[in-house]
Design a protein around this motif. Structure first.
Motif, PDB file in Angstrom:
ATOM      1  N   GLN A   1      15.774-124.575 106.832  1.00  0.00           N
ATOM      2  CA  GLN A   1      15.815-124.031 108.192  1.00  0.00           C
ATOM      3  C   GLN A   1      15.217-122.628 108.215  1.00  0.00           C
ATOM      4  OE1 GLN A   1      19.862-124.262 109.522  1.00  0.00           O
ATOM      5  NE2 GLN A   1      19.850-126.530 109.614  1.00  0.00           N
ATOM      6  N   TYR A   2      15.466-121.833 107.170  1.00  0.00           N
ATOM      7  CA  TYR A   2      14.890-120.504 107.095  1.00  0.00           C
ATOM      8  C   TYR A   2      13.364-120.573 107.003  1.00  0.00           C
ATOM      9  CZ  TYR A   2      13.338-116.174 104.901  1.00  0.00           C
ATOM     10  OH  TYR A   2      12.636-115.042 104.566  1.00  0.00           O
ATOM     11  N   LEU A   3      12.860-121.508 106.186  1.00  0.00           N
ATOM     12  CA  LEU A   3      11.408-121.637 106.041  1.00  0.00           C
ATOM     13  C   LEU A   3      10.762-122.089 107.345  1.00  0.00           C
ATOM     14  CD1 LEU A   3      11.110-123.312 102.511  1.00  0.00           C
ATOM     15  CD2 LEU A   3      10.696-120.926 103.101  1.00  0.00           C
ATOM     16  N   ASN A   4      11.360-123.079 108.010  1.00  0.00           N
ATOM     17  CA  ASN A   4      10.750-123.630 109.217  1.00  0.00           C
ATOM     18  C   ASN A   4      10.858-122.670 110.407  1.00  0.00           C
ATOM     19  OD1 ASN A   4      10.083-125.948 107.799  1.00  0.00           O
ATOM     20  ND2 ASN A   4      12.018-126.971 108.333  1.00  0.00           N
ATOM     21  N   ASN A   5      11.952-121.961 110.549  1.00  0.00           N
ATOM     22  CA  ASN A   5      12.189-121.165 111.749  1.00  0.00           C
ATOM     23  C   ASN A   5      11.723-119.717 111.603  1.00  0.00           C
ATOM     24  OD1 ASN A   5      13.372-123.425 112.915  1.00  0.00           O
ATOM     25  ND2 ASN A   5      15.424-122.896 112.138  1.00  0.00           N
ATOM     26  N   GLN A   6      11.733-119.162 110.404  1.00  0.00           N
ATOM     27  CA  GLN A   6      11.430-117.747 110.259  1.00  0.00           C
ATOM     28  C   GLN A   6      10.165-117.467 109.431  1.00  0.00           C
ATOM     29  OE1 GLN A   6      14.843-115.659 108.772  1.00  0.00           O
ATOM     30  NE2 GLN A   6      16.254-116.510 110.318  1.00  0.00           N
ATOM     31  N   LEU A   7       9.935-118.236 108.297  1.00  0.00           N
ATOM     32  CA  LEU A   7       8.831-117.912 107.409  1.00  0.00           C
ATOM     33  C   LEU A   7       7.531-118.608 107.827  1.00  0.00           C
ATOM     34  CD1 LEU A   7       8.004-116.356 104.898  1.00  0.00           C
ATOM     35  CD2 LEU A   7       8.608-118.369 103.526  1.00  0.00           C
ATOM     36  N   TYR A   8       7.510-119.934 107.957  1.00  0.00           N
ATOM     37  CA  TYR A   8       6.298-120.697 108.260  1.00  0.00           C
ATOM     38  C   TYR A   8       6.209-120.919 109.766  1.00  0.00           C
ATOM     39  CZ  TYR A   8       6.274-121.643 103.268  1.00  0.00           C
ATOM     40  OH  TYR A   8       6.276-121.525 101.908  1.00  0.00           O
ATOM     41  N   THR A   9       5.808-119.878 110.465  1.00  0.00           N
ATOM     42  CA  THR A   9       5.691-119.992 111.924  1.00  0.00           C
ATOM     43  C   THR A   9       4.257-120.324 112.352  1.00  0.00           C
ATOM     44  OG1 THR A   9       5.340-117.597 112.037  1.00  0.00           O
ATOM     45  CG2 THR A   9       7.594-118.404 112.301  1.00  0.00           C
ATOM     46  N   ASN A  10       3.241-119.996 111.518  1.00  0.00           N
ATOM     47  CA  ASN A  10       1.832-120.248 111.843  1.00  0.00           C
ATOM     48  C   ASN A  10       1.383-121.508 111.102  1.00  0.00           C
ATOM     49  OD1 ASN A  10      -0.779-120.071 112.704  1.00  0.00           O
ATOM     50  ND2 ASN A  10      -1.334-118.310 111.418  1.00  0.00           N
ATOM     51  N   GLN A  11       1.390-122.678 111.734  1.00  0.00           N
ATOM     52  CA  GLN A  11       1.006-123.946 111.120  1.00  0.00           C
ATOM     53  C   GLN A  11      -0.518-124.093 111.132  1.00  0.00           C
ATOM     54  OE1 GLN A  11       2.929-126.094 109.658  1.00  0.00           O
ATOM     55  NE2 GLN A  11       4.850-125.002 110.124  1.00  0.00           N
ATOM     56  N   PRO A  12      -1.175-124.484 109.983  1.00  0.00           N
ATOM     57  CA  PRO A  12      -2.650-124.663 109.945  1.00  0.00           C
ATOM     58  C   PRO A  12      -3.066-125.933 110.669  1.00  0.00           C
ATOM     59  CG  PRO A  12      -1.713-125.282 107.839  1.00  0.00           C
ATOM     60  CD  PRO A  12      -0.573-124.721 108.641  1.00  0.00           C
ATOM     61  N   SER A  13      -4.285-125.894 111.274  1.00  0.00           N
ATOM     62  CA  SER A  13      -4.827-127.051 111.995  1.00  0.00           C
ATOM     63  C   SER A  13      -5.617-127.944 111.042  1.00  0.00           C
ATOM     64  CB  SER A  13      -5.718-126.564 113.143  1.00  0.00           C
ATOM     65  OG  SER A  13      -6.810-125.819 112.615  1.00  0.00           O
ATOM     66  N   ALA A  14      -6.138-129.087 111.574  1.00  0.00           N
ATOM     67  CA  ALA A  14      -6.921-130.022 110.740  1.00  0.00           C
ATOM     68  C   ALA A  14      -8.256-129.429 110.341  1.00  0.00           C
ATOM     69  CB  ALA A  14      -7.135-131.331 111.507  1.00  0.00           C
ATOM     70  N   ARG A  15      -8.808-128.528 111.165  1.00  0.00           N
ATOM     71  CA  ARG A  15     -10.089-127.911 110.839  1.00  0.00           C
ATOM     72  C   ARG A  15      -9.981-127.025 109.598  1.00  0.00           C
ATOM     73  NH1 ARG A  15     -13.566-123.974 114.924  1.00  0.00           N
ATOM     74  NH2 ARG A  15     -15.351-123.685 113.515  1.00  0.00           N
ATOM     75  N   TYR A  16      -8.792-126.488 109.363  1.00  0.00           N
ATOM     76  CA  TYR A  16      -8.596-125.630 108.199  1.00  0.00           C
ATOM     77  C   TYR A  16      -8.775-126.405 106.887  1.00  0.00           C
ATOM     78  CZ  TYR A  16      -6.185-122.735 104.762  1.00  0.00           C
ATOM     79  OH  TYR A  16      -5.859-122.034 103.632  1.00  0.00           O
ATOM     80  N   PHE A  17      -8.346-127.683 106.874  1.00  0.00           N
ATOM     81  CA  PHE A  17      -8.428-128.478 105.640  1.00  0.00           C
ATOM     82  C   PHE A  17      -9.817-129.092 105.434  1.00  0.00           C
ATOM     83  CE2 PHE A  17      -3.931-128.529 106.783  1.00  0.00           C
ATOM     84  CZ  PHE A  17      -3.359-128.101 105.589  1.00  0.00           C
ATOM     85  N   THR A  18     -10.601-129.225 106.500  1.00  0.00           N
ATOM     86  CA  THR A  18     -11.923-129.845 106.361  1.00  0.00           C
ATOM     87  C   THR A  18     -12.968-128.900 105.786  1.00  0.00           C
ATOM     88  OG1 THR A  18     -12.433-129.253 108.647  1.00  0.00           O
ATOM     89  CG2 THR A  18     -11.510-131.445 108.241  1.00  0.00           C
TER      90      THR A  18
END
Length: 380
Positions: free
Chosen positions: A356-373
């Motif tokens: 819950q700490y990682l999802n709500n406070q640390l990893y707030t900026n999720q990468p898009s599909a273009r980032y992996f391509t």
């Protein structure tokens, strides 16, 4: 400003094309699934090496076969050339012989011209005077000495024919002489063959007589040997019959079945071919020994039963101890599982809190599909 058509640098364009081609080849080599996962196909390489070796060996064998064929063809060509040269020399020799015998220069019709034997011309004035200008058939220098020339030609032809006839007769006589010699040689060979056949027949007759004598001697020797063998066999049979009649086997002598042994101690040994049976004392001794063995066997069986009973009691005690130990181990395992469940529940609660700490406070900026391509698109 002025528009100028500047020349394009071809070397720069070629360098760019080479770099592009190298980059494309490198890209295909790096991103090839087969080469990246499997690597080098060692079996295919070994198979290719084996096929290449077989192909080279077959080529070597074919070259050796071609060399042998070329050598044989060259040998045949040389032999044929030698035969052709020999045949050509024979034909030339025959032609020279024929010309020397039948085409001599002195026997030709113009031999008198070639050998300067022409006679002086004779003037036939009477013939020239008797013929008019329009009826002239003989001119000056023509028909001079015609009769003598014809006579010389006839004599020459006659000499030529005589020489040819003599040569033919000589050849015929020579051939007859050779045939006579050949006939004599064949006659001598026939006589020699007849003599050899007679000698061979006489030798064969002598061999047959000697073989017949040898076979007769062998037959007589075999008959004598058979007679001696028959007499010996009859003597042995009579001796055996006499021995059986006078032996202890038919006389029922009980002492004959025993004899004294060798050494200091005197032992009795039974002879099977003369044994007549056991005595009552021997039978009673055997029965007594058998009873002793039976009693001893019964005692051994009692001891074995006692050992089996003691072993069964021991196994029963061990089984009871093992059951008690297994119950105690099950209780300990049950307690350990309860403590492990409590520990796992505590770890799960801590992991949920951390997630819950990682999802709500640390990893707030999720990468898009273009980032992996953007990864893995270039070989660099």
């Amino acid at each position: 400003m002025y528009k100028l058509d500047l020349p394009v640098d071809s070397r720069a364009l070629q360098a760019v094309e080479r770099r592009r081609a190298a980059e494309s080849a490198r890209h295909k080599r790096i991103f090839s699934t087969r080469e990246r996962v499997l690597g080098v196909d060692a079996r295919a390489l070994e198979r290719q090496v084996a096929e290449r070796q077989q192909r080279e060996e077959a080529e070597k064998q074919r070259d050796r076969a071609h060399d042998m064929l070329r050598v044989s063809i060259d040998r045949m060509a040389l032999e044929q050339q030698r035969e052709e040269e020999h045949r050509r020399r024979e034909l030339a020799q025959e032609l020279l012989s024929y010309r020397a015998l039948h085409q001599r220069a002195e026997d030709s019709r113009d031999a008198d011209i070639n050998y300067k034997r022409q006679r002086a011309p004779e003037d036939n004035l009477s013939t020239a005077q008797s013929c008019g200008p329009a009826s002239m058939q003989l001119f000056q220098g023509e028909g001079v000495g015609e009769d003598e020339r014809k006579r010389a030609e006839m004599e020459l032809n006659e000499r030529t024919l005589r020489a040819q006839r003599e040569e033919r007769e000589r050849q015929e006589n020579k051939q007859k002489h050779q045939e006579l010699l050949r006939g004599k040689e064949l006659l001598q060979q026939d006589l020699r063959a007849i003599q050899l056949d007679a000698l061979e027949e006489e030798c064969r007759r002598a061999v047959c007589i000697a073989l017949k004598s040898y076979n007769q001697a062998q037959a007589d020797e075999r008959q004598e040997r058979e007679r001696q063998e028959k007499l010996r066999r009859e003597g042995e049979e009579m001796a055996e019959v006499w021995h059986m009649v006078t032996s202890d086997l038919l006389t029922e002598c009980p002492e004959a079945a025993e004899r004294e042994g060798e050494g200091s101690a005197v032992t009795r040994r039974v002879l099977p071919d003369r044994w007549k049976g056991m005595s009552p004392e021997q039978l009673s001794a055997i029965y007594r020994q058998r009873e002793e063995q039976r009693a001893e066997r019964e005692n051994q069986r009692q001891l074995e039963r006692q050992k089996e009973v003691a072993w069964s009691l021991q196994q029963l005690k061990q089984a009871r101890k093992q059951v008690e130990e297994e119950g105690r181990m099950r209780e300990l395992e049950k307690e350990r599982r309860v403590q492990l469940d409590k520990y796992n529940q505590q770890l799960a609660q801590e992991q949920r809190i951390h997630q819950q700490y990682l999802n709500n406070q640390l990893y707030t900026n999720q990468p898009s599909a273009r980032y992996f391509t953007q990864f893995g698109t270039s070989s660099r």
